[in-house]
Design a protein around this motif. Structure first.
Motif, short mmCIF file in Angstrom:
data_model
loop_
_atom_site.label_atom_id
_atom_site.label_comp_id
_atom_site.label_asym_id
_atom_site.label_seq_id
_atom_site.Cartn_x
_atom_site.Cartn_y
_atom_site.Cartn_z
N ARG A 14 -10.59 -9.85 -0.51
CA ARG A 14 -11.15 -8.50 -0.47
C ARG A 14 -12.16 -8.34 0.67
N LYS B 160 -4.90 3.44 -8.29
CA LYS B 160 -5.85 2.36 -8.51
C LYS B 160 -5.07 1.12 -8.96
N ASP C 108 -7.87 -3.14 -6.50
CA ASP C 108 -9.21 -2.63 -6.77
C ASP C 108 -9.95 -3.51 -7.78
N CYS C 109 -9.18 -4.15 -8.65
CA CYS C 109 -9.80 -4.95 -9.71
C CYS C 109 -8.87 -6.10 -10.08
N ARG D 216 -19.77 -1.41 -6.75
CA ARG D 216 -18.68 -2.35 -6.46
C ARG D 216 -19.01 -3.18 -5.22
N GLU E 261 -18.86 3.29 -5.90
CA GLU E 261 -18.55 2.49 -4.72
C GLU E 261 -19.71 1.54 -4.38
N LEU F 92 -12.83 0.72 -13.35
CA LEU F 92 -12.14 1.72 -12.53
C LEU F 92 -13.06 2.87 -12.15
N ARG G 58 0.83 -1.22 0.00
CA ARG G 58 0.00 0.00 0.00
C ARG G 58 0.86 1.25 0.00
N THR H 59 -15.52 -4.08 -1.17
CA THR H 59 -15.75 -3.98 -2.60
C THR H 59 -14.76 -4.85 -3.36
N SER H 60 -15.16 -5.23 -4.56
CA SER H 60 -14.25 -5.93 -5.47
C SER H 60 -14.84 -5.87 -6.86
#
Length: 810
Positions: A417, A305, A395-396, A480, A477, A473, A298, A436-437
């Motif tokens: 996630r 992203k 994020d994805c 997701r 929110e 992307l 991180r 979220t994922s």
């Protein structure tokens, strides 16, 4: 199955003279689970000083994790496979003894030469490309020597598995394409051995599979299992199509299951995506190695992203296409420059100099800066704690393989996630924060159908792929979160334990009738198969049925026409005097209700039996029914949509024009393509092609496409001879004349529905006395009937005997 009147020609001499497998039923008790795979789920380590190999379980192995789904203890699971290291021949016995004693593992110890030819050359360089649709002119040609190595290796696996199998109690679960003929070798050793097989890779379409010179042997090998499992319906559909087009076998849906009839055995087909060990991943999330690595990642990608891909270096994984899509994304949507990073993990260290490396370098030079790289390549296998850290932060997740089977990475991503207590604390995430994922998944991978809210992509369409990444992307929110919640519930409930438990339960169900069948082994080598017939299947004695007939007073008789009352060769001829006479005699008995049930049209049947006024007739498999010669025709109450005829008839016409001697019989409820008078080789070949063609174009219509004796028929779903029997019997019951004698005689697949109907319990539940039931087929062959007679002449003699009883009791 191919329609034939008798299977006795499959063995020398009379079928019933064959030596039958013992049917002694042992005391029922839970058996072991024998898991057979190419490699054992082990890690190997050699002590350099003593040169002794030590082995421990690979806890990340799917094959080890399936034990979570078995209710029995670990001692009841035995693994058979190779150890993936070269153990000196002098040490193999000692190593095998130690592995069995300590880890319940049975090593196969293939020689280095056999392992090279079997695994590295035939499986990886020939079978794998073919099953993944990448077989081309540049591919390695089929090599008979390598095929013999495949046979030899499978035979070694069979020998080793047989050392630990109790055929009456144990269940064998074979994994993947390396061992597709192993069921044959095991079946040769015992006809009733309980075998399940699961294919981890895609099964190709019949057009691709037919390129395999040993396609028959492979299919027959799989059909020697009791249950064959696939990751998706598409893979199962391709397998069923191959069974039909190559072996001429049919399948049917049975109470939610798909079954292929193979010489009296039902081989069940299961569609069941594999899962992951959710508990193990959740525990690993809270390990210090995982959350400390996550903090490090991180910090490195703060404010970015994160797109994540974890793939093998394989042309099928689509890594190069993924990079091109990211390049297109950055070019078309500059807003993501400096803000998005693709972390691509590749399992090889040989990337430099490849297309992947060159494309990455080009993207980073065009869109990167001193402190920003749009694409980060990470080489080599990644330890679990590091993978989990990337999963937790991405994020994805992007999986855009051009063809893939069992890929569990998206499942792992969704679980990670969801987070864990210590992982959340380390990343400063509140416990009640929404999770979220987003998944971007190729439509050509096996897990695609499992994730209903994933963004599905065609990896070959670079522009559309780039737009999908942009959508992922840019997604709100709340959206997701909804997608993640749905996927997490699915992954949680469909974990590896559920996969193993469900497969084993279905295997147990598939083997329930093993000891209720008479079994004979037929054929040699890889053509070996088992002919199974019910224990109570026997020749119908005239004396026995006449005795029952005399004792009863309310009788129902159902008779097929073609192949039962008259030979199949009499297609264009009316029934003779003897047939009409015996039917009239039976119908003249007021205690009898007699029906001829046929697939022929009502006009044809009406003309054939114009002399039999009291005879009931059901035409077109029960679409029309007439109780006697003076009553009107009744139409089936089922709602019918015949719009499919506009599609099917032109196709049938096309095959008729190209197949001399064939013709179309247009019925009110069905269309029949008849090849009775065609060339005996070309006609059946065309019938197979027509069947496949019609199944494809009519897949979304409420119809059934079936192949019968020298015909291909399309008719509405739900229409069957079984419904005729049910209607007649229920009418007799409601009018106060419940039958105490029911006889049904037929010769082909459509008559099996009548046998099943009269032998069922639904209609009998409303009557107090159990009726005498005689379900009789023509010829010695697998059938739902409990009796058989040899031919149509024997049917006539049997009916004459019954009619004689009626004439004595006017």
């Amino acid at each position: 199955m191919k329609s034939c009147s008798s299977f006795s020609n499959l063995a020398s001499g009379n079928l019933w003279d064959l030596t039958e497998t013992s049917i002694t039923v042992p005391q029922v008790c839970p058996g072991k689970k024998i898991i057979v795979s190419n490699f054992l789920p082990l890690h190997a380590h050699m002590d350099l000083e003593t040169e002794i190999w030590t082995f421990v379980f690979d806890k990340d192995s799917l094959l080890l994790q399936i034990k979570e789904g078995f209710s029995s203890g670990n001692d009841d699971v035995v693994y058979v496979g190779s150890v993936n290291v070269n153990v000196d021949e002098r040490d193999q016995d000692k190593t095998a003894e130690k592995l069995l004693e300590e880890l319940n593992c049975v090593p196969t110890f293939l020689s280095p030469d056999l392992q090279e030819k079997f695994y590295h050359r035939f499986c990886l360089q020939y079978l794998c490309p073919l099953f993944h649709y990448t077989l081309t002119e540049k591919s390695d040609p089929f090599d008979q020597m390598l095929w013999k190595s495949y046979i030899s290796a499978n035979r070694v696996f069979a020998d080793k598995a047989s050392e630990v199998i109790n055929a009456f109690e144990d269940y064998i679960w074979i994994h993947d394409y390396h061992l597709m003929i192993l069921p044959t070798f095991l079946r040769v050793r015992n006809n009733r051995v309980k075998i399940g097989f699961f294919l981890h890779v895609p099964f190709p379409s019949s057009e691709i599979f037919r390129a395999l010179p040993v396609k028959d042997e492979i299919l027959k090998g799989l059909l020697n299992a009791d249950l064959v499992g696939f990751q998706t319906y598409d893979y199962a559909r391709h397998f069923l199509s191959c069974c039909n087009r190559i072996l001429g076998l049919n399948f049917e849906y049975k109470r939610g299951h798909i079954g292929v009839e193979y010489f009296g055995r039902t081989v069940y087909i299961k569609i069941l995506p594999a899962g992951v060990d959710v508990g193990r991943l959740e525990s690993a999330l809270d390990l210090p190695d995982s959350y400390l690595k996550a903090k490090e990642i991180r910090q490195r990608f703060a404010g970015k992203k994160l797109l994540l891909g974890i793939d093998d270096v394989d042309v099928l994984k689509g890594v190069s296409l993924k990079l091109l899509a990211v390049e297109k994304l950055l070019k078309k949507h500059p807003v993501w420059r400096e803000d998005v990073v693709l972390v691509q993990v590749v399992s090889s260290s040989t990337i430099p100099g490849t297309d992947i490396h060159r494309t990455t370098k080009r993207i980073n030079e065009a869109y990167g800066s001193v402190d920003y790289e749009p694409v980060v390549l990470i080489y080599g296998p990644m330890p679990l704690h590091e993978k989990i850290a990337y999963y937790a932060l991405a994020d994805c997740y992007v999986l855009n393989a051009t063809r893939d089977g069992l890929n569990l990475n998206p499942y792992e991503y969704v679980v990670c996630r969801q987070g864990g207590r210590k992982m959340d604390e380390a990343l400063g995430i509140l416990a009640d924060s929404p999770r979220t994922s987003i998944l971007v998944v190729s439509e050509f991978v096996g897990c695609s159908p499992s994730f209903s809210r994933a963004i599905r992509v065609n990896p070959w369409d670079i522009c559309a792929m780039a737009e999908s990444l942009h959508v992922a992307l840019y997604m709100r929110e709340s959206e997701r979160q909804l997608r993640h919640e749905k996927h997490y519930r699915y992954v949680k409930s469909h974990d590896v334990a559920n996969w193993a438990r469900s497969f084993m339960q279905d295997l147990e169900r598939a083997c329930e009738d093993h000891h209720n069948m008479q079994c004979w082994g037929l054929g040699f080598g890889l053509s070996y198969r088992v002919l199974s017939l019910p224990l109570n299947f026997k020749k119908l004695s005239t004396g026995h049925i006449v005795s029952a007939y005399k004792k009863t007073k309310r009788r129902a008789v159902f008779l097929d026409y073609d192949g039962t009352l008259v030979p199949q060769a009499s297609f264009d001829k009316p029934p003779g005097y003897e047939v009409n006479s015996v039917l009239n005699n039976l119908c003249s008995d007021p205690t009898n209700t007699v029906f001829v049930v046929s697939g022929r049209g009502k006009n044809s049947l009406g003309e054939l039996f114009v002399e039999c006024e009291n005879l009931g007739i059901a035409a077109e498999h029960g679409y029309f029914i007439r109780w006697n010669g003076i009553s009107n025709w009744e139409t089936s109450p089922l709602l019918m949509d015949f719009s499919w005829k506009r599609i099917a008839e032109p196709i049938m016409r096309l095959y008729t024009e190209s197949t001399d001697g064939s013709f179309i019989e247009a019925k009110e409820s069905a269309l029949v393509w008849n090849h009775h008078n065609t060339d005996p080789s070309f006609g059946p070949c065309q019938a197979k092609e027509l069947l496949d063609h019609l199944e494809n174009v009519l897949a979304n219509h409420p119809v059934t496409v079936k192949r019968g004796h020298q015909i291909v028929e399309v008719k509405p779903q739900g229409l069957s001879k079984g419904l005729v029997a049910e209607k007649v019997l229920s009418t007799m019951i409601t009018t106060g004349k419940p039958p105490d004698f029911v006889m049904c005689i037929g010769d082909d697949r459509s008559d099996e529905d009548m046998f099943e109907s009269i032998l069922g319990t639904a209609w009998r539940s409303s009557i107090s006395e159990t009726p005498e039931i005689f379900a009789c087929t023509i010829g010695q062959k697998p059938s739902k009937a409990t009796y058989y007679v040899d031919d149509t002449s024997e049917v006539l003699r049997l009916l004459q005997s019954l009619a004689a009883v009626s004439s004595l009791n006017p």
